[in-house]
Design a protein around this motif. Structure first.
Motif, PDB file in Angstrom:
ATOM      1  N   THR A 134      24.345  97.251 -61.533  1.00  0.00           N
ATOM      2  CA  THR A 134      25.374  96.364 -62.201  1.00  0.00           C
ATOM      3  C   THR A 134      26.596  95.386 -61.259  1.00  0.00           C
ATOM      4  O   THR A 134      26.468  95.038 -60.347  1.00  0.00           O
ATOM      5  CB  THR A 134      26.783  97.439 -62.722  1.00  0.00           C
ATOM      6  OG1 THR A 134      27.189  97.797 -61.586  1.00  0.00           O
ATOM      7  CG2 THR A 134      25.837  98.339 -63.813  1.00  0.00           C
ATOM      8  N   LEU A 135      26.973  94.452 -62.158  1.00  0.00           N
ATOM      9  CA  LEU A 135      26.976  93.170 -61.497  1.00  0.00           C
ATOM     10  C   LEU A 135      28.170  93.516 -60.298  1.00  0.00           C
ATOM     11  O   LEU A 135      28.251  92.742 -59.269  1.00  0.00           O
ATOM     12  CB  LEU A 135      28.096  92.119 -62.315  1.00  0.00           C
ATOM     13  CG  LEU A 135      28.243  91.151 -62.414  1.00  0.00           C
ATOM     14  CD1 LEU A 135      27.601  89.654 -61.304  1.00  0.00           C
ATOM     15  CD2 LEU A 135      29.708  89.938 -62.872  1.00  0.00           C
ATOM     16  N   ALA A 136      29.224  94.586 -60.102  1.00  0.00           N
ATOM     17  CA  ALA A 136      29.917  94.627 -59.430  1.00  0.00           C
ATOM     18  C   ALA A 136      29.428  95.403 -58.506  1.00  0.00           C
ATOM     19  O   ALA A 136      29.850  95.833 -57.433  1.00  0.00           O
ATOM     20  CB  ALA A 136      30.192  95.975 -60.171  1.00  0.00           C
ATOM     21  N   GLU A 137      27.949  96.205 -58.679  1.00  0.00           N
ATOM     22  CA  GLU A 137      27.311  96.833 -57.511  1.00  0.00           C
ATOM     23  C   GLU A 137      26.669  95.696 -56.743  1.00  0.00           C
ATOM     24  O   GLU A 137      25.454  96.328 -55.598  1.00  0.00           O
ATOM     25  CB  GLU A 137      26.831  97.429 -57.921  1.00  0.00           C
ATOM     26  CG  GLU A 137      27.543  99.304 -58.993  1.00  0.00           C
ATOM     27  CD  GLU A 137      27.060 100.288 -59.642  1.00  0.00           C
ATOM     28  OE1 GLU A 137      26.143 100.179 -60.039  1.00  0.00           O
ATOM     29  OE2 GLU A 137      27.280 101.047 -58.751  1.00  0.00           O
ATOM     30  N   GLN A 138      26.096  94.546 -57.499  1.00  0.00           N
ATOM     31  CA  GLN A 138      25.145  94.050 -57.004  1.00  0.00           C
ATOM     32  C   GLN A 138      25.753  93.507 -55.169  1.00  0.00           C
ATOM     33  O   GLN A 138      26.504  93.634 -54.816  1.00  0.00           O
ATOM     34  CB  GLN A 138      25.008  92.698 -57.808  1.00  0.00           C
ATOM     35  CG  GLN A 138      23.936  92.753 -58.891  1.00  0.00           C
ATOM     36  CD  GLN A 138      24.002  92.333 -59.839  1.00  0.00           C
ATOM     37  OE1 GLN A 138      24.157  90.929 -59.357  1.00  0.00           O
ATOM     38  NE2 GLN A 138      23.025  92.824 -61.339  1.00  0.00           N
ATOM     39  N   ARG A 173      35.851 102.363 -61.530  1.00  0.00           N
ATOM     40  CA  ARG A 173      35.211 101.553 -62.146  1.00  0.00           C
ATOM     41  C   ARG A 173      33.945 100.421 -62.412  1.00  0.00           C
ATOM     42  O   ARG A 173      34.362  99.544 -61.763  1.00  0.00           O
ATOM     43  CB  ARG A 173      36.306 100.056 -61.804  1.00  0.00           C
ATOM     44  CG  ARG A 173      38.168 101.212 -61.988  1.00  0.00           C
ATOM     45  CD  ARG A 173      39.013 100.939 -61.230  1.00  0.00           C
ATOM     46  NE  ARG A 173      39.187  99.558 -62.433  1.00  0.00           N
ATOM     47  CZ  ARG A 173      40.130  99.116 -62.549  1.00  0.00           C
ATOM     48  NH1 ARG A 173      41.024  99.822 -64.196  1.00  0.00           N
ATOM     49  NH2 ARG A 173      40.858  97.404 -63.359  1.00  0.00           N
ATOM     50  N   GLY A 174      32.633 101.131 -62.523  1.00  0.00           N
ATOM     51  CA  GLY A 174      31.640  99.953 -62.537  1.00  0.00           C
ATOM     52  C   GLY A 174      31.260  99.632 -63.468  1.00  0.00           C
ATOM     53  O   GLY A 174      30.270  99.092 -63.436  1.00  0.00           O
ATOM     54  N   THR A 175      31.646  99.306 -65.187  1.00  0.00           N
ATOM     55  CA  THR A 175      31.479  98.849 -65.904  1.00  0.00           C
ATOM     56  C   THR A 175      32.003  97.666 -65.979  1.00  0.00           C
ATOM     57  O   THR A 175      33.040  97.703 -66.056  1.00  0.00           O
ATOM     58  CB  THR A 175      31.357  98.894 -67.105  1.00  0.00           C
ATOM     59  OG1 THR A 175      30.637  99.997 -67.370  1.00  0.00           O
ATOM     60  CG2 THR A 175      31.203  98.672 -68.307  1.00  0.00           C
ATOM     61  N   VAL A 176      31.740  96.568 -66.296  1.00  0.00           N
ATOM     62  CA  VAL A 176      32.266  94.811 -66.985  1.00  0.00           C
ATOM     63  C   VAL A 176      31.324  94.771 -68.115  1.00  0.00           C
ATOM     64  O   VAL A 176      30.795  95.242 -68.750  1.00  0.00           O
ATOM     65  CB  VAL A 176      31.929  93.410 -65.380  1.00  0.00           C
ATOM     66  CG1 VAL A 176      32.448  93.910 -64.298  1.00  0.00           C
ATOM     67  CG2 VAL A 176      31.029  93.765 -65.526  1.00  0.00           C
ATOM     68  N   CYS A 177      31.888  93.183 -68.420  1.00  0.00           N
ATOM     69  CA  CYS A 177      31.647  93.118 -69.873  1.00  0.00           C
ATOM     70  C   CYS A 177      29.970  92.776 -70.138  1.00  0.00           C
ATOM     71  O   CYS A 177      28.894  92.698 -69.249  1.00  0.00           O
ATOM     72  CB  CYS A 177      32.251  91.331 -69.868  1.00  0.00           C
ATOM     73  SG  CYS A 177      33.704  91.459 -69.914  1.00  0.00           S
ATOM     74  N   PRO A 178      29.532  93.688 -70.669  1.00  0.00           N
ATOM     75  CA  PRO A 178      28.205  93.025 -71.232  1.00  0.00           C
ATOM     76  C   PRO A 178      27.421  92.602 -71.029  1.00  0.00           C
ATOM     77  O   PRO A 178      26.238  92.673 -70.832  1.00  0.00           O
ATOM     78  CB  PRO A 178      28.145  94.450 -72.736  1.00  0.00           C
ATOM     79  CG  PRO A 178      29.749  95.189 -72.830  1.00  0.00           C
ATOM     80  CD  PRO A 178      30.644  93.682 -72.118  1.00  0.00           C
ATOM     81  N   ASP A 179      27.862  91.634 -71.960  1.00  0.00           N
ATOM     82  CA  ASP A 179      27.044  89.861 -71.494  1.00  0.00           C
ATOM     83  C   ASP A 179      27.176  89.600 -70.096  1.00  0.00           C
ATOM     84  O   ASP A 179      26.043  88.887 -69.764  1.00  0.00           O
ATOM     85  CB  ASP A 179      27.520  89.269 -72.393  1.00  0.00           C
ATOM     86  CG  ASP A 179      28.687  88.069 -71.870  1.00  0.00           C
ATOM     87  OD1 ASP A 179      29.558  88.889 -70.894  1.00  0.00           O
ATOM     88  OD2 ASP A 179      29.862  87.441 -73.120  1.00  0.00           O
ATOM     89  N   ALA A 180      27.675  90.053 -69.668  1.00  0.00           N
ATOM     90  CA  ALA A 180      27.618  89.538 -67.895  1.00  0.00           C
ATOM     91  C   ALA A 180      27.061  91.050 -66.605  1.00  0.00           C
ATOM     92  O   ALA A 180      27.144  90.950 -65.338  1.00  0.00           O
ATOM     93  CB  ALA A 180      29.148  89.214 -67.556  1.00  0.00           C
ATOM     94  N   LYS A 181      27.055  91.878 -67.717  1.00  0.00           N
ATOM     95  CA  LYS A 181      26.437  93.532 -66.634  1.00  0.00           C
ATOM     96  C   LYS A 181      26.052  93.009 -65.904  1.00  0.00           C
ATOM     97  O   LYS A 181      25.805  93.647 -64.747  1.00  0.00           O
ATOM     98  CB  LYS A 181      26.444  94.327 -68.348  1.00  0.00           C
ATOM     99  CG  LYS A 181      26.229  96.217 -67.356  1.00  0.00           C
ATOM    100  CD  LYS A 181      25.897  96.650 -68.620  1.00  0.00           C
ATOM    101  CE  LYS A 181      26.215  98.145 -67.809  1.00  0.00           C
ATOM    102  NZ  LYS A 181      25.930  99.288 -68.954  1.00  0.00           N
TER     103      LYS A 181
END
Length: 428
Positions: A256-260, A419-427
């Motif tokens: 995910t974007l948050a974990e990259q 809180r690992g999920t962000v917006c699906p189109d930028a996930k």
């Protein structure tokens, strides 16, 4: 050469050459249906002959020659032979029958032909995905969130309508380009999405499709300089593609974007995309026009990528951009994306209430159930979260995404929620 490398080569060549061969035959002959059928025949011949004879030095040239011969064979079986045979000479005539005009790339020319206004918007996009990207009917159906049989009928009807309306495969005029541009942009973006996160098969990423979409985006920008939505689409694709190397773990799971690892992002693409975003938003504001869909989606991605760390993301700005996006695109998917962004400002309970109002419209969309599962997880409702994860996994077509969702599901009850999920189109 063993059978396995040849099979892999055929798959790769199909990805790389399908659109080129279809578009080349369509230009030379003027019959898109014939071009697709002859190209399919050529790939069947490759499957039969290459394991035995070896892969030719120029696979694309071999396929074009074979497809041309297959097309002539089909014409000879037609009842109106004389007229068809005369037309068949175009297969070997490199002299254009009309001025080259503004669209000089066969594949881009094919997109504009399939985006004729006589076809519905959905038919334009679906037909071009089939002819340009060589996507299967099942893959296109996933992109449209419809049944495979429904999509098959839609593509068949679109081809029949093209024939009945005598829609020519020709150089589009300037007026044609303006009328068909929204459909062309939708086509290019869906081709990019199918490459970025393939909806079916074993591929976790199809770089050939993402690269092709970006190439077409650059051609459109050259063709239509100063067109805000063209620049917005190109910026959006560049910003997403900049994250390519950081999206996949060593075990084949999407990250995910948050974990990259943000240090792995392609800073050249980031800079190019952000420059396009800022220039176009400024130009649009100066002209007193509201920004379009692709400009706003690109701006949302730019905000994500401006943040040096996930915790520094300006969620308030992202929600404001989604509010503006809803004005021009009030779709359930945009509302889903906005709701997940709202969770970062107002908490998961508020976002979940918004998501639940979209349940009927998005029941067959895996990202809806994935986002809902994450919100339920954060609220401590593990049983409901597990059910939502199961539904998301059932609907997800990409193997790397299924691995990610399964891991998140299996972690339920294993410690603190994140809180690992962000917006699906930028996930990703």
């Amino acid at each position: 050469m063993t059978a396995l490398p040849v099979e892999e080569m055929i798959t790769r060549v199909h990805h790389e050459e399908w659109a080129r061969v279809v578009a080349g035959l369509a230009r030379r002959f003027g019959d898109i249906d014939l071009a697709e059928e002859a190209t399919a025949d050529a790939f069947v011949a490759a499957v039969e002959r290459w394991p035995r004879d070896g892969v030719p030095p120029n696979p694309g040239g071999w396929l074009m020659t074979t497809a041309s011969r297959k097309a002539i064979d089909r014409l000879r079986r037609e009842s109106r032979r004389d007229a068809k045979h005369q037309a068949a000479f175009m297969l070997y005539d490199d002299t254009p029958s009309e001025p080259v005009g503004p669209v000089v790339d066969d594949r881009l020319r094919l997109v504009f032909t399939c985006c004729h206004p006589a076809l519905s918007m959905e038919a334009r996009v679906a037909l071009t995905l089939r002819l340009l990207g060589g996507l299967t009917v099942a893959e296109i159906a996933r992109a449209f969130l419809v049944q495979e049989s429904t999509m098959g009928q839609r593509i068949t009807r679109a081809k029949a309508k093209m024939k009945a309306a005598h829609i020519p495969y020709r150089v589009p005029s300037d007026r044609d380009i303006r009328e068909r541009l929204p459909g062309v942009l939708a086509v290019v973006f869906l081709v990019f999405n199918e490459g970025y996160l393939p909806s079916g098969g074993d591929d976790r990423l199809r770089v050939d499709l993402t690269d092709e979409a970006i190439r077409l985006g650059r051609l459109l920008r050259y063709l239509l300089p100063g067109e805000a939505e063209v620049d917005g689409l190109l910026a959006l694709m560049l910003l997403i593609d900049a994250r390519r190397e950081a999206r996949m773990s060593r075990t084949g799971e999407l990250v995910t974007l948050a974990e990259q690892d943000r240090g792995a992002w392609d800073r050249r693409l980031v800079a190019e995309g952000q420059t396009l975003v800022h220039e176009q938003l400024a130009a649009t504001a100066a002209a007193g026009r509201p920004p379009g869909r692709y400009q706003l989606l690109a701006a949302i991605n730019a905000v994500h990528m401006d943040a040096p760390a996930p915790s520094a993301t300006d969620w308030a700005q992202i929600v404001r951009l989604y509010d503006r996006l809803l004005v021009c695109d009030p779709s359930p998917i945009v509302r889903l994306n906005r709701a997940v962004a709202v969770a970062e400002l107002d908490g998961p309970a508020v976002a979940l209430a918004e998501l639940d109002r979209l349940a009927e419209a998005l029941d067959r969309y895996h990202a809806f159930h994935a986002a809902r599962a994450d919100l339920l997880r954060r609220l401590g409702r593990s049983g409901e979260a597990r059910t939502a994860y199961d539904r998301a996994i059932d609907l997800a077509g990409n193997p790397a995404e299924r691995v990610y969702l399964a891991r998140r599901r299996d972690q339920l009850g294993g410690g603190r929620t994140s809180r690992g999920t962000v917006c699906p189109d930028a996930k990703w």
